[in-house]
Scaffold this motif. Structure first.
Motif, short mmCIF file in Angstrom:
data_model
loop_
_atom_site.label_atom_id
_atom_site.label_comp_id
_atom_site.label_asym_id
_atom_site.label_seq_id
_atom_site.Cartn_x
_atom_site.Cartn_y
_atom_site.Cartn_z
N GLU A 1 0.84 -1.20 0.00
CA GLU A 1 0.00 0.00 0.00
C GLU A 1 0.87 1.26 0.00
OE1 GLU A 1 -3.36 2.41 -0.03
OE2 GLU A 1 -3.13 0.29 -0.50
N VAL B 1 2.29 1.72 -3.53
CA VAL B 1 1.29 2.23 -4.47
C VAL B 1 1.02 3.70 -4.22
CG1 VAL B 1 -1.16 2.04 -5.11
CG2 VAL B 1 0.24 -0.01 -4.92
N ARG B 2 0.93 4.10 -2.97
CA ARG B 2 0.70 5.52 -2.65
C ARG B 2 1.87 6.39 -3.09
NH1 ARG B 2 -3.44 6.63 1.85
NH2 ARG B 2 -4.57 4.68 1.86
N SER B 3 3.08 5.89 -2.95
CA SER B 3 4.24 6.69 -3.36
C SER B 3 4.29 6.81 -4.88
CB SER B 3 5.53 6.07 -2.83
OG SER B 3 5.83 4.87 -3.51
N LEU B 4 3.87 5.76 -5.60
CA LEU B 4 3.83 5.86 -7.05
C LEU B 4 2.71 6.77 -7.52
CD1 LEU B 4 4.58 2.16 -8.05
CD2 LEU B 4 6.10 4.11 -8.17
N ASP B 5 1.60 6.79 -6.79
CA ASP B 5 0.51 7.72 -7.14
C ASP B 5 0.93 9.16 -6.91
OD1 ASP B 5 -1.21 5.76 -7.94
OD2 ASP B 5 -2.32 5.69 -6.03
N ARG B 6 1.79 9.39 -5.95
CA ARG B 6 2.26 10.74 -5.65
C ARG B 6 3.15 11.25 -6.78
NH1 ARG B 6 5.52 10.07 -1.09
NH2 ARG B 6 3.76 8.97 -0.20
N ARG C 1 2.79 10.70 -9.96
CA ARG C 1 2.05 11.00 -11.21
C ARG C 1 1.61 12.39 -11.30
NH1 ARG C 1 -1.92 5.89 -11.91
NH2 ARG C 1 -0.40 4.35 -11.41
#
Length: 153
Positions: free
Chosen positions: A143, A146-151, A153
């Motif tokens: 989790e 995924v949150r760090s990759l969403d950041r 974008r």
């Protein structure tokens, strides 16, 4: 995704819990009589096995633990729900030990002079707790990733 390490942990939890359902958890001895206590209850060991004291609540609790761990595997897209189900499963495992202790205590009260020897299957829920903790950690790491990759974008 089914190739994550927490899936392996959860599958091992399911396997150990199913083994807990059918293996004897303790053996009670009263004089020369031997009684086997498993998740379905207390039964005789000599001759034809006969269920003397049913413990279907323990059987149902153990089955629910296995089902929740199996369902948690397939909720890989909902990682927060996975973590919550793993925590709930850990609480149910603690409840398993509490209910088992209550049943053994009440059986020893009914059977004077009975001695209890626990079997290896009673340690399986403790292993499940450790694996549950490891699964929670790895789901949390996924989790966070995924949150760090969403950041980014």
């Amino acid at each position: 995704m089914l190739q994550r390490i927490q899936t392996v942990y959860l599958l091992i939890i399911v396997a150990l819990t199913v083994a807990t359902l059918f293996l004897p958890l303790a053996v009670l001895q009263q004089g020369d009589a031997l009684f086997s206590f498993d998740a379905s209850g207390l039964s005789t060991m000599i001759g034809e096995p006969e269920l003397l004291y049913p413990a279907w609540g323990l059987f149902a609790l153990t089955a629910i633990i296995a089902i929740i761990a199996l369902v948690t595997i397939f909720l890989y897209k909902k990682r927060i729900l996975q973590i919550r189900l793993c925590v709930f499963n850990a609480l149910l495992i603690f409840g398993f030990y509490g209910f088992f202790a209550f049943l053994i205590y009440s059986l020893k009260g009914d059977m004077e002079g009975a001695s209890v020897s626990v079997k290896i299957a009673l340690s399986f829920p403790l292993v499940n707790l450790i694996l549950d903790y490891l699964a929670i950690r790895n789901i949390g790491a996924d989790e966070a990733l995924v949150r760090s990759l969403d950041r980014l974008r």
